[in-house]
Every structure is written in structure tokens, then in C-alpha cells.
Design a protein around this motif. Structure first.
Motif, PDB file in Angstrom:
ATOM      1  N   MET A   1       8.266  -6.330 -45.548  1.00 43.44           N
ATOM      2  CA  MET A   1       7.271  -5.569 -44.790  1.00 43.44           C
ATOM      3  C   MET A   1       6.141  -6.483 -44.324  1.00 43.44           C
ATOM      4  N   SER A   2       5.746  -6.327 -43.079  1.00 43.96           N
ATOM      5  CA  SER A   2       4.627  -7.089 -42.544  1.00 43.96           C
ATOM      6  C   SER A   2       3.335  -6.307 -42.771  1.00 43.96           C
ATOM      7  N   ARG A   3       2.341  -6.970 -43.394  1.00 45.23           N
ATOM      8  CA  ARG A   3       1.053  -6.301 -43.602  1.00 45.23           C
ATOM      9  C   ARG A   3       0.437  -5.941 -42.264  1.00 45.23           C
ATOM     10  N   ASP A   4       0.625  -6.808 -41.279  1.00 47.71           N
ATOM     11  CA  ASP A   4       0.071  -6.524 -39.948  1.00 47.71           C
ATOM     12  C   ASP A   4       0.702  -5.275 -39.353  1.00 47.71           C
ATOM     13  N   GLU A   5       2.009  -5.121 -39.568  1.00 45.15           N
ATOM     14  CA  GLU A   5       2.695  -3.939 -39.030  1.00 45.15           C
ATOM     15  C   GLU A   5       2.177  -2.667 -39.694  1.00 45.15           C
ATOM     16  N   LEU A   6       1.976  -2.722 -41.013  1.00 46.88           N
ATOM     17  CA  LEU A   6       1.437  -1.559 -41.712  1.00 46.88           C
ATOM     18  C   LEU A   6       0.025  -1.249 -41.228  1.00 46.88           C
ATOM     19  N   THR A   7      -0.795  -2.265 -41.072  1.00 47.26           N
ATOM     20  CA  THR A   7      -2.167  -2.063 -40.594  1.00 47.26           C
ATOM     21  C   THR A   7      -2.175  -1.412 -39.216  1.00 47.26           C
ATOM     22  N   ARG A   8      -1.315  -1.890 -38.333  1.00 48.10           N
ATOM     23  CA  ARG A   8      -1.238  -1.309 -36.985  1.00 48.10           C
ATOM     24  C   ARG A   8      -0.774   0.150 -37.046  1.00 48.10           C
ATOM     25  N   PHE A   9       0.188   0.408 -37.931  1.00 48.03           N
ATOM     26  CA  PHE A   9       0.714   1.769 -38.084  1.00 48.03           C
ATOM     27  C   PHE A   9      -0.380   2.722 -38.560  1.00 48.03           C
ATOM     28  N   LEU A  10      -1.123   2.321 -39.587  1.00 49.49           N
ATOM     29  CA  LEU A  10      -2.190   3.176 -40.115  1.00 49.49           C
ATOM     30  C   LEU A  10      -3.311   3.356 -39.093  1.00 49.49           C
ATOM     31  N   THR A  11      -3.629   2.303 -38.365  1.00 50.24           N
ATOM     32  CA  THR A  11      -4.675   2.393 -37.337  1.00 50.24           C
ATOM     33  C   THR A  11      -4.265   3.377 -36.242  1.00 50.24           C
ATOM     34  N   ARG A  12      -3.007   3.300 -35.833  1.00 45.66           N
ATOM     35  CA  ARG A  12      -2.519   4.214 -34.796  1.00 45.66           C
ATOM     36  C   ARG A  12      -2.596   5.663 -35.266  1.00 45.66           C
ATOM     37  N   LEU A  13      -2.251   5.897 -36.537  1.00 44.08           N
ATOM     38  CA  LEU A  13      -2.275   7.262 -37.056  1.00 44.08           C
ATOM     39  C   LEU A  13      -3.706   7.771 -37.231  1.00 44.08           C
ATOM     40  N   ARG A  14      -4.631   6.893 -37.591  1.00 47.27           N
ATOM     41  CA  ARG A  14      -6.033   7.308 -37.680  1.00 47.27           C
ATOM     42  C   ARG A  14      -6.529   7.768 -36.310  1.00 47.27           C
ATOM     43  N   ARG A  15      -6.176   7.033 -35.283  1.00 44.16           N
ATOM     44  CA  ARG A  15      -6.577   7.408 -33.931  1.00 44.16           C
ATOM     45  C   ARG A  15      -5.911   8.720 -33.515  1.00 44.16           C
ATOM     46  N   ALA A  16      -4.649   8.880 -33.912  1.00 47.79           N
ATOM     47  CA  ALA A  16      -3.941  10.120 -33.596  1.00 47.79           C
ATOM     48  C   ALA A  16      -4.625  11.312 -34.254  1.00 47.79           C
ATOM     49  N   ALA A  17      -5.044  11.138 -35.509  1.00 45.91           N
ATOM     50  CA  ALA A  17      -5.751  12.215 -36.206  1.00 45.91           C
ATOM     51  C   ALA A  17      -7.077  12.517 -35.524  1.00 45.91           C
ATOM     52  N   ASP A  18      -7.789  11.475 -35.123  1.00 47.81           N
ATOM     53  CA  ASP A  18      -9.068  11.666 -34.420  1.00 47.81           C
ATOM     54  C   ASP A  18      -8.876  12.386 -33.091  1.00 47.81           C
ATOM     55  N   ASP A  19      -7.704  12.189 -32.474  1.00 50.74           N
ATOM     56  CA  ASP A  19      -7.407  12.827 -31.191  1.00 50.74           C
ATOM     57  C   ASP A  19      -6.846  14.235 -31.362  1.00 50.74           C
ATOM     58  N   GLY A  20      -6.764  14.708 -32.608  1.00 50.00           N
ATOM     59  CA  GLY A  20      -6.285  16.063 -32.851  1.00 50.00           C
ATOM     60  C   GLY A  20      -4.789  16.186 -33.011  1.00 50.00           C
ATOM     61  N   ARG A  21      -4.079  15.048 -33.162  1.00 50.37           N
ATOM     62  CA  ARG A  21      -2.627  15.106 -33.339  1.00 50.37           C
ATOM     63  C   ARG A  21      -2.277  15.629 -34.725  1.00 50.37           C
ATOM     64  N   ASP A  22      -1.050  16.165 -34.854  1.00 52.34           N
ATOM     65  CA  ASP A  22      -0.626  16.701 -36.143  1.00 52.34           C
ATOM     66  C   ASP A  22       0.378  15.765 -36.813  1.00 52.34           C
ATOM     67  N   LEU A  23       1.072  16.259 -37.826  1.00 54.43           N
ATOM     68  CA  LEU A  23       1.988  15.426 -38.594  1.00 54.43           C
ATOM     69  C   LEU A  23       3.153  14.884 -37.778  1.00 54.43           C
ATOM     70  N   SER A  24       3.438  15.508 -36.649  1.00 53.84           N
ATOM     71  CA  SER A  24       4.533  15.014 -35.821  1.00 53.84           C
ATOM     72  C   SER A  24       4.231  13.623 -35.264  1.00 53.84           C
ATOM     73  N   ALA A  25       2.980  13.198 -35.339  1.00 46.48           N
ATOM     74  CA  ALA A  25       2.607  11.858 -34.862  1.00 46.48           C
ATOM     75  C   ALA A  25       3.089  10.770 -35.813  1.00 46.48           C
ATOM     76  N   ALA A  26       3.441  11.140 -37.035  1.00 46.23           N
ATOM     77  CA  ALA A  26       3.838  10.158 -38.047  1.00 46.23           C
ATOM     78  C   ALA A  26       5.337  10.216 -38.284  1.00 46.23           C
ATOM     79  N   SER A  27       6.018   9.107 -38.067  1.00 46.19           N
ATOM     80  CA  SER A  27       7.444   9.007 -38.380  1.00 46.19           C
ATOM     81  C   SER A  27       7.598   8.797 -39.876  1.00 46.19           C
ATOM     82  N   ALA A  28       8.259   9.745 -40.546  1.00 48.84           N
ATOM     83  CA  ALA A  28       8.430   9.626 -41.990  1.00 48.84           C
ATOM     84  C   ALA A  28       9.271   8.406 -42.351  1.00 48.84           C
ATOM     85  N   ALA A  29      10.297   8.124 -41.552  1.00 47.56           N
ATOM     86  CA  ALA A  29      11.160   6.978 -41.838  1.00 47.56           C
ATOM     87  C   ALA A  29      10.377   5.669 -41.729  1.00 47.56           C
TER      88      ALA A  29
END
Length: 239
Positions: A1-29
Motif C-alpha cells: 500500500m502506498s501512503r500517498d495513495e491512502l492520503t489522496r483517497f482520504l482527502t478525496r472523501l473528506r471533500r466529498a463529505a464536505d460537498d454533501g456526498r453520501d457513502l456511495s462516494a466511497a468504494s469499499a473495495a
């Protein structure tokens, strides 16, 4: 696992949450891969204390099975995390400590994973749900893994709060809920209510009877609930 990839993933989801997105924004896999677990589930905690699986790695053969088993038996790491509001870790579900804590779960025949971590989703003093990670190899979760799961759990809670109301409780006027994000346990609760009225017992006792029947007959709890509601299965006060 790349730490950078995880950081980018979490950052994207934080922005999605701020934009009002729901759980469908997060790929469980994707989340499971980046968090170094084989399975990942998120369960909503109902006001009754019951758990409602809402999101997870649907293609993983381990996590859904163990989650279903915990729900059926009413014991396990996810159940304890929901009840106590504290993170619960089982480094090896086949060891003595796990057997003493969850005797029925660990004795059940299943291809369950060896290690489980259940992180409560806290809203102040209230536990809104539980994020559970499953790993097929035994051993402790490292401090870094725990921090990563905690970080994802906080983001998942924010996404959960944006999830359409119908998927969580009673729909609000003007909402258009997504049909693919739904509570899978509504039938079980309806069956428990039906059984409670028929047998003149509490809903909690009715749910225990449904669980007991499902476990003793090696059947999914949802199937038992459907049969009760369709009047194909008649549970008695002694069941």
C-alpha cells in the motif's frame, strides 16, 4: 500500500463529505485494500441497539458471512463495539481469549477471518454505527493501521450523515433516496414486531427467538423473518 495513495483517497472523501456526498462516494473495495484488510463493513446502529449492515465489500466472502453471524447470534466484536462505544480488537478469533469472550460465535462453523477490528462511529456520546475491518491472517493490528481505520471511520461517519434519510430512518419530504443504499434488516424488525404481538413478548425477546431459530436451523436470519411474516413459520413461546 502506498501512503500517498491512502492520503489522496482520504482527502478525496473528506471533500466529498464536505460537498454533501453520501457513502456511495466511497468504494469499499478500495478502502479495504488501502487499509490493509480483506473485508470492510459499516453497520448502522438503530435506536433499539440492533445493527443494520449498510455498506461494505460485497465481493468478499469472509466479511459479510461473519457480519451476518454476529447479527444472528447477537455477539462478536462489532456487537461489542456498538454496545460499549469503544474499539474492539480480536487478533485471532481462534484463540482462547476470543473463545472465552464470544463462545457461541467462535464455536459456530464458519470460514470467518482470523483478525477483526471494530471501530465505533461516535456522535458525541452516541454510537451511530460501527466500522469493522476483517483480516484473513491472525495477529495484532499495528498502531498505524488503527490510526488509519480511525481516520476513515470519522470520514465514513460524515458520509453517513449525508446518506439519504430514507436509508437511515423515516424519509423527509422532498428527498429522493438512492434505491441501492438501503437497510437490509427491515424485514427482521417487522418480523420481531409481528412475533412480539403474537406471543405477547417484548420485541427484544422476539428478536432473540428469531436469532435462536436461525442459528439452530443453520438458516439466514432474513430468511427466517420472511417465513414468519408470510405465515410459513410458526414460532411458539417455547422456541
Amino acid at each position: 500500500m502506498s501512503r500517498d495513495e491512502l492520503t489522496r483517497f482520504l482527502t478525496r472523501l473528506r471533500r466529498a463529505a464536505d460537498d454533501g456526498r453520501d457513502l456511495s462516494a466511497a468504494s469499499a473495495a478500495t478502502a479495504a485494500r488501502l487499509l490493509s484488510v480483506q473485508g470492510l463493513t459499516l453497520s448502522l446502529r438503530a435506536t433499539s441497539g440492533a445493527l443494520e449492515p449498510l455498506w461494505g465489500t460485497s465481493t468478499d466472502e469472509h466479511a459479510p458471512g461473519l457480519e451476518e453471524l454476529q447479527y444472528t447470534l447477537g455477539e462478536g466484536p462489532t456487537v461489542d463495539a456498538a454496545r460499549t462505544g469503544h474499539t474492539v480488537i480480536a487478533a485471532d478469533l481462534t484463540d482462547r481469549a476470543a473463545a472465552e469472550r464470544w463462545p457461541v460465535l467462535t464455536a459456530a462453523p464458519t470460514s470467518s477471518p482470523h483478525a477483526v477490528i471494530a471501530v465505533p462511529l461516535r456522535l458525541g456520546v452516541v454510537t451511530a454505527g460501527v466500522l469493522t475491518g476483517y483480516r484473513t491472517t491472525p495477529g495484532p493490528f499495528t498502531p498505524t493501521q488503527r490510526l488509519d481505520l480511525d481516520a476513515f471511520a470519522r470520514i465514513a461517519l460524515n458520509l453517513l450523515l449525508n446518506t439519504p434519510p430514507r436509508t437511515l430512518a423515516v424519509p423527509r419530504p422532498g428527498t429522493a433516496p438512492r434505491p441501492d443504499v438501503s437497510l437490509r434488516r427491515a424485514q427482521v424488525h417487522r418480523a420481531a414486531g409481528f412475533l412480539s404481538s403474537r406471543l405477547d413478548i417484548t420485541v427484544e425477546d422476539a428478536l432473540l427467538r428469531l436469532r435462536a431459530h436461525a442459528f439452530s436451523h443453520d438458516r439466514p436470519l432474513a430468511d427466517v423473518a420472511r417465513d414468519v411474516l408470510a405465515d410459513r413459520l410458526h414460532l411458539t413461546p417455547d422456541v
